[in-house]
Design a protein around this motif. Structure first.
Motif, PDB file in Angstrom:
ATOM      1  N   PRO A  20      -4.476   3.439   5.039  1.00 52.59           N
ATOM      2  CA  PRO A  20      -5.007   2.755   3.845  1.00 52.59           C
ATOM      3  C   PRO A  20      -5.010   1.232   4.033  1.00 52.59           C
ATOM      4  CG  PRO A  20      -2.735   3.423   3.482  1.00 52.59           C
ATOM      5  CD  PRO A  20      -3.100   3.921   4.853  1.00 52.59           C
ATOM      6  N   GLN A  21      -5.767   0.539   3.220  1.00 55.40           N
ATOM      7  CA  GLN A  21      -5.818  -0.929   3.269  1.00 55.40           C
ATOM      8  C   GLN A  21      -5.388  -1.487   1.921  1.00 55.40           C
ATOM      9  OE1 GLN A  21      -6.297  -2.812   5.999  1.00 55.40           O
ATOM     10  NE2 GLN A  21      -6.313  -0.837   7.061  1.00 55.40           N
ATOM     11  N   PRO A  22      -4.623  -2.594   1.922  1.00 63.27           N
ATOM     12  CA  PRO A  22      -4.156  -3.129   0.640  1.00 63.27           C
ATOM     13  C   PRO A  22      -5.260  -3.902  -0.089  1.00 63.27           C
ATOM     14  CG  PRO A  22      -3.369  -4.498   2.453  1.00 63.27           C
ATOM     15  CD  PRO A  22      -4.133  -3.368   3.080  1.00 63.27           C
ATOM     16  N   ALA A  23      -5.451  -3.612  -1.366  1.00 64.89           N
ATOM     17  CA  ALA A  23      -6.372  -4.385  -2.213  1.00 64.89           C
ATOM     18  C   ALA A  23      -5.608  -5.613  -2.733  1.00 64.89           C
ATOM     19  CB  ALA A  23      -6.849  -3.513  -3.367  1.00 64.89           C
ATOM     20  N   ALA A  24      -6.279  -6.420  -3.546  1.00 65.74           N
ATOM     21  CA  ALA A  24      -5.611  -7.592  -4.140  1.00 65.74           C
ATOM     22  C   ALA A  24      -4.374  -7.128  -4.911  1.00 65.74           C
ATOM     23  CB  ALA A  24      -6.586  -8.309  -5.070  1.00 65.74           C
ATOM     24  N   GLY A  25      -3.275  -7.839  -4.730  1.00 63.25           N
ATOM     25  CA  GLY A  25      -2.032  -7.504  -5.437  1.00 63.25           C
ATOM     26  C   GLY A  25      -1.229  -6.409  -4.760  1.00 63.25           C
ATOM     27  N   GLU A  26      -1.744  -5.869  -3.652  1.00 62.03           N
ATOM     28  CA  GLU A  26      -1.047  -4.769  -2.966  1.00 62.03           C
ATOM     29  C   GLU A  26      -0.566  -5.196  -1.578  1.00 62.03           C
ATOM     30  OE1 GLU A  26      -3.403  -0.913  -4.820  1.00 62.03           O
ATOM     31  OE2 GLU A  26      -3.957  -1.607  -2.816  1.00 62.03           O
ATOM     32  N   LEU A  57       3.140  13.230  -0.137  1.00 60.25           N
ATOM     33  CA  LEU A  57       4.397  13.170  -0.899  1.00 60.25           C
ATOM     34  C   LEU A  57       5.258  11.999  -0.418  1.00 60.25           C
ATOM     35  CD1 LEU A  57       5.491  16.897  -1.387  1.00 60.25           C
ATOM     36  CD2 LEU A  57       3.981  15.478  -2.769  1.00 60.25           C
ATOM     37  N   GLY A  58       6.397  11.807  -1.083  1.00 60.33           N
ATOM     38  CA  GLY A  58       7.334  10.753  -0.678  1.00 60.33           C
ATOM     39  C   GLY A  58       7.454   9.677  -1.737  1.00 60.33           C
ATOM     40  N   HIS A  59       8.492   9.828  -2.626  1.00 61.47           N
ATOM     41  CA  HIS A  59       8.712   8.812  -3.669  1.00 61.47           C
ATOM     42  C   HIS A  59      10.001   8.039  -3.394  1.00 61.47           C
ATOM     43  CE1 HIS A  59      10.402  12.671  -5.179  1.00 61.47           C
ATOM     44  NE2 HIS A  59      11.411  11.917  -5.563  1.00 61.47           N
ATOM     45  N   GLU A  60      10.513   8.169  -2.153  1.00 67.78           N
ATOM     46  CA  GLU A  60      11.806   7.559  -1.799  1.00 67.78           C
ATOM     47  C   GLU A  60      11.635   6.957  -0.405  1.00 67.78           C
ATOM     48  OE1 GLU A  60      15.670   9.870  -2.757  1.00 67.78           O
ATOM     49  OE2 GLU A  60      15.391  10.044  -0.619  1.00 67.78           O
ATOM     50  N   THR A  61      11.132   5.737  -0.354  1.00 66.75           N
ATOM     51  CA  THR A  61      10.656   5.193   0.919  1.00 66.75           C
ATOM     52  C   THR A  61      11.135   3.771   1.135  1.00 66.75           C
ATOM     53  OG1 THR A  61       8.631   6.425   0.417  1.00 66.75           O
ATOM     54  CG2 THR A  61       8.533   4.924   2.294  1.00 66.75           C
ATOM     55  N   ALA A  62      11.377   3.445   2.406  1.00 69.67           N
ATOM     56  CA  ALA A  62      11.615   2.048   2.783  1.00 69.67           C
ATOM     57  C   ALA A  62      10.825   1.776   4.061  1.00 69.67           C
ATOM     58  CB  ALA A  62      13.104   1.783   2.997  1.00 69.67           C
ATOM     59  N   GLY A  63      10.505   0.507   4.271  1.00 64.27           N
ATOM     60  CA  GLY A  63       9.723   0.156   5.461  1.00 64.27           C
ATOM     61  C   GLY A  63       9.607  -1.347   5.590  1.00 64.27           C
ATOM     62  N   TRP A  64       8.622  -1.777   6.401  1.00 65.61           N
ATOM     63  CA  TRP A  64       8.428  -3.198   6.663  1.00 65.61           C
ATOM     64  C   TRP A  64       7.050  -3.632   6.177  1.00 65.61           C
ATOM     65  CZ3 TRP A  64      10.098   0.362  10.382  1.00 65.61           C
ATOM     66  CH2 TRP A  64      11.426   0.249  10.775  1.00 65.61           C
ATOM     67  N   VAL A  65       6.968  -4.846   5.659  1.00 63.66           N
ATOM     68  CA  VAL A  65       5.682  -5.396   5.213  1.00 63.66           C
ATOM     69  C   VAL A  65       4.779  -5.562   6.435  1.00 63.66           C
ATOM     70  CG1 VAL A  65       4.548  -7.419   4.205  1.00 63.66           C
ATOM     71  CG2 VAL A  65       6.716  -6.578   3.235  1.00 63.66           C
ATOM     72  N   GLU A  66       3.617  -4.909   6.404  1.00 58.20           N
ATOM     73  CA  GLU A  66       2.707  -4.919   7.557  1.00 58.20           C
ATOM     74  C   GLU A  66       1.503  -5.829   7.301  1.00 58.20           C
ATOM     75  OE1 GLU A  66       3.100  -3.344  10.430  1.00 58.20           O
ATOM     76  OE2 GLU A  66       1.081  -3.473  11.293  1.00 58.20           O
ATOM     77  N   LYS A  67       1.021  -5.828   6.062  1.00 57.77           N
ATOM     78  CA  LYS A  67      -0.177  -6.605   5.726  1.00 57.77           C
ATOM     79  C   LYS A  67      -0.117  -6.941   4.234  1.00 57.77           C
ATOM     80  CE  LYS A  67      -5.092  -6.066   6.747  1.00 57.77           C
ATOM     81  NZ  LYS A  67      -6.076  -5.098   7.261  1.00 57.77           N
ATOM     82  N   ILE A  68      -0.451  -8.180   3.895  1.00 60.03           N
ATOM     83  CA  ILE A  68      -0.301  -8.617   2.503  1.00 60.03           C
ATOM     84  C   ILE A  68      -1.673  -8.829   1.879  1.00 60.03           C
ATOM     85  CG2 ILE A  68       0.661 -10.427   1.018  1.00 60.03           C
ATOM     86  CD1 ILE A  68       2.861 -10.836   3.130  1.00 60.03           C
ATOM     87  N   GLY A  69      -1.925  -8.156   0.750  1.00 60.25           N
ATOM     88  CA  GLY A  69      -3.217  -8.277   0.058  1.00 60.25           C
ATOM     89  C   GLY A  69      -3.353  -9.632  -0.621  1.00 60.25           C
ATOM     90  N   GLU A  70      -4.588  -9.896  -1.068  1.00 59.79           N
ATOM     91  CA  GLU A  70      -4.889 -11.179  -1.726  1.00 59.79           C
ATOM     92  C   GLU A  70      -4.044 -11.393  -2.981  1.00 59.79           C
ATOM     93  OE1 GLU A  70      -8.924 -12.291  -3.156  1.00 59.79           O
ATOM     94  OE2 GLU A  70      -9.453 -11.350  -1.221  1.00 59.79           O
ATOM     95  N   VAL A  72      -0.906 -12.099  -3.387  1.00 57.94           N
ATOM     96  CA  VAL A  72       0.514 -11.693  -3.411  1.00 57.94           C
ATOM     97  C   VAL A  72       1.369 -12.851  -2.914  1.00 57.94           C
ATOM     98  CG1 VAL A  72       2.242 -10.139  -2.401  1.00 57.94           C
ATOM     99  CG2 VAL A  72      -0.027  -9.255  -3.039  1.00 57.94           C
ATOM    100  N   ALA A  73       2.384 -13.217  -3.693  1.00 55.70           N
ATOM    101  CA  ALA A  73       3.301 -14.283  -3.275  1.00 55.70           C
ATOM    102  C   ALA A  73       4.701 -13.714  -3.131  1.00 55.70           C
ATOM    103  CB  ALA A  73       3.295 -15.404  -4.318  1.00 55.70           C
ATOM    104  N   GLY A  74       5.536 -14.362  -2.329  1.00 52.60           N
ATOM    105  CA  GLY A  74       6.960 -14.028  -2.301  1.00 52.60           C
ATOM    106  C   GLY A  74       7.352 -12.937  -1.332  1.00 52.60           C
ATOM    107  N   LEU A  75       6.438 -12.507  -0.464  1.00 51.62           N
ATOM    108  CA  LEU A  75       6.801 -11.518   0.555  1.00 51.62           C
ATOM    109  C   LEU A  75       6.368 -12.046   1.918  1.00 51.62           C
ATOM    110  CD1 LEU A  75       5.660  -8.256  -1.267  1.00 51.62           C
ATOM    111  CD2 LEU A  75       8.016  -8.789  -0.620  1.00 51.62           C
ATOM    112  N   VAL A 129       0.403   2.120   0.930  1.00 54.49           N
ATOM    113  CA  VAL A 129       0.076   0.913   0.174  1.00 54.49           C
ATOM    114  C   VAL A 129       0.866   0.945  -1.126  1.00 54.49           C
ATOM    115  CG1 VAL A 129      -1.774   0.037  -1.292  1.00 54.49           C
ATOM    116  CG2 VAL A 129      -2.184   0.355   1.141  1.00 54.49           C
ATOM    117  N   ALA A 130       1.403  -0.205  -1.533  1.00 50.87           N
ATOM    118  CA  ALA A 130       2.156  -0.274  -2.794  1.00 50.87           C
ATOM    119  C   ALA A 130       1.815  -1.569  -3.522  1.00 50.87           C
ATOM    120  CB  ALA A 130       3.656  -0.230  -2.508  1.00 50.87           C
ATOM    121  N   PRO A 131       1.809  -1.551  -4.872  1.00 46.87           N
ATOM    122  CA  PRO A 131       1.668  -2.808  -5.605  1.00 46.87           C
ATOM    123  C   PRO A 131       2.845  -3.724  -5.245  1.00 46.87           C
ATOM    124  CG  PRO A 131       1.503  -0.896  -7.082  1.00 46.87           C
ATOM    125  CD  PRO A 131       1.972  -0.381  -5.767  1.00 46.87           C
TER     126      PRO A 131
END
Ligand code: NAD
Ligand code: ZN
Ligand code: ZN
Length: 349
Positions: A20-26, A57-70, A72-75, A129-131
């Motif tokens: 998937p690809q991150p949209a704005a804010g994702e 499925l999968g509602h219990e996840t951790a990982g690394w920031v790979e790509k930041i959508g338009e 988004v601040a603070g990551l 992808v996550a908000p």
């Protein structure tokens, strides 16, 4: 990429899907690990199509920031993060107060607020992808070890925080079900209260581990359990019973052993029934003044608290690591009661 999907009711498979690809804010997350929850067992077994399928499925996840959508601040790229398991609308009053588990937008549209693996593509995949709003920095915690905190840690933390006024040093509390959620509930109670903690399970092997997680006593949930609690509490009962099973026998036990003016906190979703009898003694049930709470998920504040406790080494999930491709077999093992602590699925690197 590989992703473990609920394809149709009862059919859970690992398949190839596009990244998937991150949209704005994702944000695009490279998944480190995704925990398998008792709720995934219920979801796969469910006959109704609660969500549109196929769904990762999968509602219990951790990982690394790979790509930041338009926008988004603070990551930062490569930063390890925990992904919240419930995504509210982010705009209603409960959401802006951090209570996305009580989102009013979803309340009128769905039986539960949605989340990754619960309506949106979840974390049992190489990427998700996550908000940006739903990401919580892990600092120096290992994201594979931290993944279970995203539900099995924060849900018990929320349940405990809801009844914190009861958790004095002179009371006994019971934790029923020493599985994924229960083994972290014991550690949370140990780290944040001075209560006497009694662990309950119908599996002696789980109980054997409970003292290591912080229990003072253990009770096998057989026909002698009520009598054992009577002895342990000199007939007073247990101030708070946390039921991480939710089957009729555990709810009946909770209803019986809870003390006057205590609380029963039902987190498990095993489909059981609890009886309330609005009658005078000796027929009334539960005892006078008992509160019943059925918590769902956690708030942002609970998530920060859990990460803080883990960073201070007060909370650590007991994990089994399995390759993502084995997801269906691991789900079967969880259903059969063969997973100790929490199983974490690791995507191919
Ligand atoms: P798990 O399978 O890891 O643990 C369940 C534990 O309960 C095991 O130790 C098992 O031996 C024990 N158990 C089962 N039946 C029992 C019985 N009759 N008496 C005593 N002990 C018994 O499951 P989990 O991932 O910890 O999930 C627990 C429950 O919590 C599930 O029903 C899940 O759907 C639910 N859940 C609810 C929420 C929520 O927000 N309310 C969030 C996450 C999970
Ligand atoms: Zn869950
Ligand atoms: Zn909302």
């Amino acid at each position: 990429m590989r992703a473990a999907q609920l394809v149709e009711p009862g059919v859970f498979e690992v398949r190839d899907v596009s990244i998937p690809q991150p949209a704005a804010g994702e944000v695009l997350i490279r998944v480190a690990g995704a925990g398998l929850c008792g709720s995934d067992v219920h979801l796969v077994a469910m006959k109704e199509r609660l969500f549109s399928l196929p769904m990762t499925l999968g509602h219990e996840t951790a990982g690394w920031v790979e790509k930041i959508g338009e926008g988004v601040a603070g990551l930062e790229l490569k930063q390890p993060v925990l992904i919240a398991g419930i995504w509210g609308c982010g705009r209603c009053r409960p959401c802006v107060e951090g209570h996305e588990n009580a989102c009013q937008y979803w309340a009128t549209r769905m039986p539960v607020p949605l989340g990754p693996g619960l309506g949106f593509p979840g974390g049992m995949a190489e990427f998700m992808v996550a908000p940006a709003r739903t990401l919580f920095p892990l600092g120096d915690l290992d994201p594979v070890e931290a993944a279970p905190l995203g539900d099995a840690g924060v849900t018990p933390c929320h349940a405990i925080n809801l009844v914190r006024r009861h958790l004095r040093a002179d009371v006994t509390v019971a934790v029923i079900g020493v599985g994924g959620l229960g083994h972290l509930a014991l550690q949370l109670l140990r780290a944040t209260t001075a209560c006497r903690i009694v662990a309950v399970d119908n599996d002696a092997a789980r109980l054997a581990l409970a003292k290591g997680y912080g229990a003072d006593e253990t009770v096998l949930s057989d026909e002698h359990a009520v009598e054992t609690f009577n002895q342990l509490t000199r007939g007073l009962g247990v101030e708070v019973v946390f039921d991480f099973v939710g089957a009729s026998p555990t709810l009946t036990l909770a209803n019986t052993i809870v003390a006057t003016s205590g609380a029963v906190v039902v987190v498990g979703l095993a489909g059981g029934t609890m009886t309330v009898v609005a009658d005078s003694p000796p027929h009334g049930l539960p005892k006078w003044g008992v509160e019943l709470i059925r918590p769902y998920g956690a708030t942002s504040r609970d998530i920060y608290e859990v990460i803080g406790l883990a960073q201070r080494k007060k909370l650590k999930a007991d994990i089994e690591r399995h390759p993502l491709d084995e997801a269906p077999a691991v789900l079967a093992a969880l259903k059969a009661g063969k997973v100790k602590g929490r199983a974490v699925l690791i995507p191919p690197r």
